[in-house]
Write a protein that holds these residues in place. Structure first.
Motif, PDB file in Angstrom:
ATOM      1  N   LYS A  83      10.011   8.976   3.499  1.00  0.00           N
ATOM      2  CA  LYS A  83       8.930   9.176   2.536  1.00  0.00           C
ATOM      3  C   LYS A  83       9.036  10.586   1.951  1.00  0.00           C
ATOM      4  N   MET A  84       9.379  10.650   0.678  1.00  0.00           N
ATOM      5  CA  MET A  84       9.575  11.933   0.005  1.00  0.00           C
ATOM      6  C   MET A  84       8.414  12.279  -0.921  1.00  0.00           C
ATOM      7  N   GLY A  85       7.594  11.313  -1.219  1.00  0.00           N
ATOM      8  CA  GLY A  85       6.453  11.540  -2.096  1.00  0.00           C
ATOM      9  C   GLY A  85       5.786  10.221  -2.423  1.00  0.00           C
ATOM     10  N   HIS A  86       4.800  10.268  -3.311  1.00  0.00           N
ATOM     11  CA  HIS A  86       4.236   9.037  -3.833  1.00  0.00           C
ATOM     12  C   HIS A  86       3.818   9.257  -5.282  1.00  0.00           C
ATOM     13  N   VAL A  87       3.634   8.159  -5.978  1.00  0.00           N
ATOM     14  CA  VAL A  87       3.189   8.196  -7.368  1.00  0.00           C
ATOM     15  C   VAL A  87       1.968   7.296  -7.484  1.00  0.00           C
ATOM     16  N   CYS A  88       0.947   7.795  -8.168  1.00  0.00           N
ATOM     17  CA  CYS A  88      -0.237   6.973  -8.444  1.00  0.00           C
ATOM     18  C   CYS A  88      -0.273   6.692  -9.945  1.00  0.00           C
ATOM     19  N   ILE A  89      -0.475   5.433 -10.293  1.00  0.00           N
ATOM     20  CA  ILE A  89      -0.543   5.015 -11.693  1.00  0.00           C
ATOM     21  C   ILE A  89      -1.925   4.421 -11.932  1.00  0.00           C
ATOM     22  N   VAL A  90      -2.681   4.985 -12.854  1.00  0.00           N
ATOM     23  CA  VAL A  90      -4.032   4.501 -13.125  1.00  0.00           C
ATOM     24  C   VAL A  90      -4.124   3.976 -14.556  1.00  0.00           C
ATOM     25  N   ASN A  91      -4.942   2.944 -14.737  1.00  0.00           N
ATOM     26  CA  ASN A  91      -5.174   2.385 -16.068  1.00  0.00           C
ATOM     27  C   ASN A  91      -6.420   1.517 -15.998  1.00  0.00           C
ATOM     28  N   SER A  92      -7.179   1.478 -17.078  1.00  0.00           N
ATOM     29  CA  SER A  92      -8.382   0.642 -17.108  1.00  0.00           C
ATOM     30  C   SER A  92      -8.033  -0.837 -17.079  1.00  0.00           C
ATOM     31  N   ASP A  93      -6.804  -1.183 -17.452  1.00  0.00           N
ATOM     32  CA  ASP A  93      -6.320  -2.562 -17.422  1.00  0.00           C
ATOM     33  C   ASP A  93      -5.426  -2.723 -16.195  1.00  0.00           C
ATOM     34  N   ARG A  94      -5.824  -3.581 -15.281  1.00  0.00           N
ATOM     35  CA  ARG A  94      -5.096  -3.767 -14.019  1.00  0.00           C
ATOM     36  C   ARG A  94      -3.634  -4.166 -14.255  1.00  0.00           C
ATOM     37  N   GLU A  95      -3.405  -5.118 -15.165  1.00  0.00           N
ATOM     38  CA  GLU A  95      -2.045  -5.597 -15.387  1.00  0.00           C
ATOM     39  C   GLU A  95      -1.160  -4.515 -15.991  1.00  0.00           C
ATOM     40  N   VAL A  96      -1.736  -3.665 -16.839  1.00  0.00           N
ATOM     41  CA  VAL A  96      -0.972  -2.554 -17.402  1.00  0.00           C
ATOM     42  C   VAL A  96      -0.608  -1.562 -16.297  1.00  0.00           C
ATOM     43  N   ALA A  97      -1.562  -1.283 -15.400  1.00  0.00           N
ATOM     44  CA  ALA A  97      -1.290  -0.376 -14.278  1.00  0.00           C
ATOM     45  C   ALA A  97      -0.143  -0.902 -13.428  1.00  0.00           C
ATOM     46  N   ILE A  98      -0.151  -2.207 -13.141  1.00  0.00           N
ATOM     47  CA  ILE A  98       0.903  -2.812 -12.323  1.00  0.00           C
ATOM     48  C   ILE A  98       2.239  -2.770 -13.062  1.00  0.00           C
ATOM     49  N   SER A  99       2.232  -3.106 -14.353  1.00  0.00           N
ATOM     50  CA  SER A  99       3.452  -3.086 -15.144  1.00  0.00           C
ATOM     51  C   SER A  99       4.045  -1.685 -15.217  1.00  0.00           C
ATOM     52  N   ASN A 100       3.194  -0.687 -15.446  1.00  0.00           N
ATOM     53  CA  ASN A 100       3.682   0.694 -15.498  1.00  0.00           C
ATOM     54  C   ASN A 100       4.239   1.135 -14.149  1.00  0.00           C
ATOM     55  N   ALA A 101       3.591   0.685 -13.089  1.00  0.00           N
ATOM     56  CA  ALA A 101       4.060   1.045 -11.745  1.00  0.00           C
ATOM     57  C   ALA A 101       5.442   0.456 -11.479  1.00  0.00           C
ATOM     58  N   ARG A 102       5.681  -0.779 -11.929  1.00  0.00           N
ATOM     59  CA  ARG A 102       7.002  -1.390 -11.753  1.00  0.00           C
ATOM     60  C   ARG A 102       8.062  -0.596 -12.530  1.00  0.00           C
ATOM     61  N   LYS A 103       7.688  -0.100 -13.705  1.00  0.00           N
ATOM     62  CA  LYS A 103       8.627   0.714 -14.488  1.00  0.00           C
ATOM     63  C   LYS A 103       8.946   2.009 -13.758  1.00  0.00           C
ATOM     64  N   VAL A 104       7.912   2.654 -13.220  1.00  0.00           N
ATOM     65  CA  VAL A 104       8.116   3.893 -12.471  1.00  0.00           C
ATOM     66  C   VAL A 104       9.037   3.644 -11.288  1.00  0.00           C
ATOM     67  N   GLN A 105       8.817   2.516 -10.629  1.00  0.00           N
ATOM     68  CA  GLN A 105       9.624   2.163  -9.454  1.00  0.00           C
ATOM     69  C   GLN A 105      11.109   2.023  -9.813  1.00  0.00           C
ATOM     70  N   GLU A 106      11.381   1.525 -11.012  1.00  0.00           N
ATOM     71  CA  GLU A 106      12.765   1.368 -11.468  1.00  0.00           C
ATOM     72  C   GLU A 106      13.398   2.688 -11.887  1.00  0.00           C
ATOM     73  N   ILE A 107      12.595   3.571 -12.449  1.00  0.00           N
ATOM     74  CA  ILE A 107      13.129   4.799 -13.064  1.00  0.00           C
ATOM     75  C   ILE A 107      13.286   5.941 -12.059  1.00  0.00           C
ATOM     76  N   LEU A 108      12.269   6.154 -11.224  1.00  0.00           N
ATOM     77  CA  LEU A 108      12.209   7.346 -10.375  1.00  0.00           C
ATOM     78  C   LEU A 108      12.958   7.116  -9.069  1.00  0.00           C
ATOM     79  N   LYS A 109      13.953   7.937  -8.805  1.00  0.00           N
ATOM     80  CA  LYS A 109      14.795   7.773  -7.622  1.00  0.00           C
ATOM     81  C   LYS A 109      14.990   9.105  -6.907  1.00  0.00           C
ATOM     82  N   VAL A 110      15.063   9.034  -5.567  1.00  0.00           N
ATOM     83  CA  VAL A 110      15.384  10.222  -4.754  1.00  0.00           C
ATOM     84  C   VAL A 110      16.796  10.040  -4.227  1.00  0.00           C
ATOM     85  N   ILE A 111      17.684  10.947  -4.666  1.00  0.00           N
ATOM     86  CA  ILE A 111      19.080  10.888  -4.230  1.00  0.00           C
ATOM     87  C   ILE A 111      19.471  12.254  -3.672  1.00  0.00           C
TER      88      ILE A 111
END
Length: 380
Positions: free
Chosen positions: A351-379
């Motif tokens: 565990k190197m960190g965490h990211v919180c994604i907030v949005n008034s629209d639940r589905e948008v928050a989930i979609s953005n979180a999936r994008k973050v999960q794909e983009i942000l990497k610890v190498i």
């Protein structure tokens, strides 16, 4: 507390990892002097606290000497010397959560017996003394084996599907549990102060990394029915009240395919299932923990927005000096909050960190979180 502690109270934290780090970030608002004990000289807390001591959390003398001149001790990890905490309590140092609570939760077998004695619903289980005794177990295969002590972040857990798996089972004292078909793993964090006041955070839904067996995706608040959410929150309150705990308690549960809620495990400290509360709720779990142990009024736990938390884990195949890929790209997205834990070195699934994604629209928050999960990497 019996005194005006703002700016005076000497608070000790056993453990200097990311939970302690986030707790200190909140404690600064109370002008509290924070002392930290951790075995890692490069622990994430080392530069944030008033006093840092490098030493063993399991050694009696080290823990006792660390705490003897402090007003209060709390923890960010359960694997600590409880005998030393009991001696500190006898000396008049406040220890929250109490040493007896930590002792019980250190041992998954005692946890399960506590559930049974207090009519807290949980999966069928059996205590096992060693690997050989698994061959005479009362539970039918398949089942889950968990070491009674020292399991952490998915470690100390084995799935026993067939008799062939028994050869690789844990030799240490353990419990075996019935495998429960479930819809979702859920959690409720409850806080209780010394006056007995209690408040729960809204129930959250969790997804686990199948390789590391730890939470990697969390959604808050839940969209399950009011009845299910209320049942989970009342169950968390019952556990906290039966324990008479002071502080934060994370109650991890299964929502079964039959709609029943079973308690899985407890954590008597701020927990991974509450990180989203920093941005997503009016009061964070860290602020609530401090309110509880300082015997202050508990804060408003309502959600401000839909919040999704992603654990930022070290990528498989990389070990060494940590490098973060994709930071600028994810921070260009609206409602993305990055928390890095100050760990110099990465390794697979650390565990190197965490990211919180907030949005008034639940589905948008989930979609953005999936994008973050794909983009942000610890190498490395």
């Amino acid at each position: 507390m019996g005194k005006d502690f703002y700016g005076e109270l000497q608070l000790g934290i056993l453990g200097g990892g990311q939970l302690g780090r986030m707790l200190i970030q909140e404690a600064i608002n109370y002008n509290v002097n924070v002392h930290v004990l951790d075995p890692d000289k490069n622990a994430p807390c080392r530069k944030l606290c008033n006093h840092f001591e490098c030493g063993s959390l399991s050694d009696y003398d080290t823990v006792y000497n660390f705490g003897k001149d402090l007003d209060m001790i709390t923890i960010e990890i359960e694997k600590v010397n409880v005998d030393a905490l009991e001696a500190l309590e006898d000396k008049g140092v406040l220890v929250y959560p109490q040493s007896r609570v930590i002792r019980l939760i250190q041992d998954k077998g005692l946890q399960k017996q506590f559930f049974k004695q207090n009519d807290i619903p949980t999966a069928a289980f059996q205590l096992i003394s060693n690997k050989e005794s698994l061959r005479n177990a009362n539970l039918s295969l398949p089942y889950v084996q968990k070491m009674r002590k020292d399991g952490y972040d998915g470690k100390g857990v084995k799935m026993i599907y067939t008799e062939d798996d028994l050869a690789n089972a844990f030799e240490e004292p353990s419990i075996i549990e019935e495998i429960v078909p479930f819809q979702k793993e859920i959690a409720v964090i409850v806080a209780r102060n010394d006056r007995g006041d209690m408040k729960t955070f809204p129930m959250v839904e969790m997804e686990f990394n199948p390789q590391a067996n730890l939470v990697e995706f969390l959604i808050s608040p839940s969209t399950y029915s009011f009845e299910i959410q209320q049942q989970a929150e009342e169950l968390a309150k019952k556990v906290a009240n039966d324990l008479q705990i002071v502080g934060i308690l994370a109650v991890e549960m299964f929502l079964t395919e039959d709609g029943e809620i079973l308690v899985n495990e407890l954590a008597p400290r701020p927990h991974n299932s509450g990180h989203q509360t920093i941005e997503g709720n009016f009061t964070s779990q860290f602020g609530q923990h401090l309110r509880a142990i300082f015997n202050l009024p508990l804060g408003n736990t309502e959600a401000r927005s839909n919040a999704v938390m992603i654990n930022l884990l070290g990528e498989p195949g990389y070990e060494g000096l940590a490098t973060y890929e994709g930071v600028e790209e994810v921070l260009a997205m609206d409602g993305v909050y990055l928390h890095l834990y100050g760990k110099k070195y990465t390794k697979p699934f650390r565990k190197m960190g965490h990211v919180c994604i907030v949005n008034s629209d639940r589905e948008v928050a989930i979609s953005n979180a999936r994008k973050v999960q794909e983009i942000l990497k610890v190498i490395a």
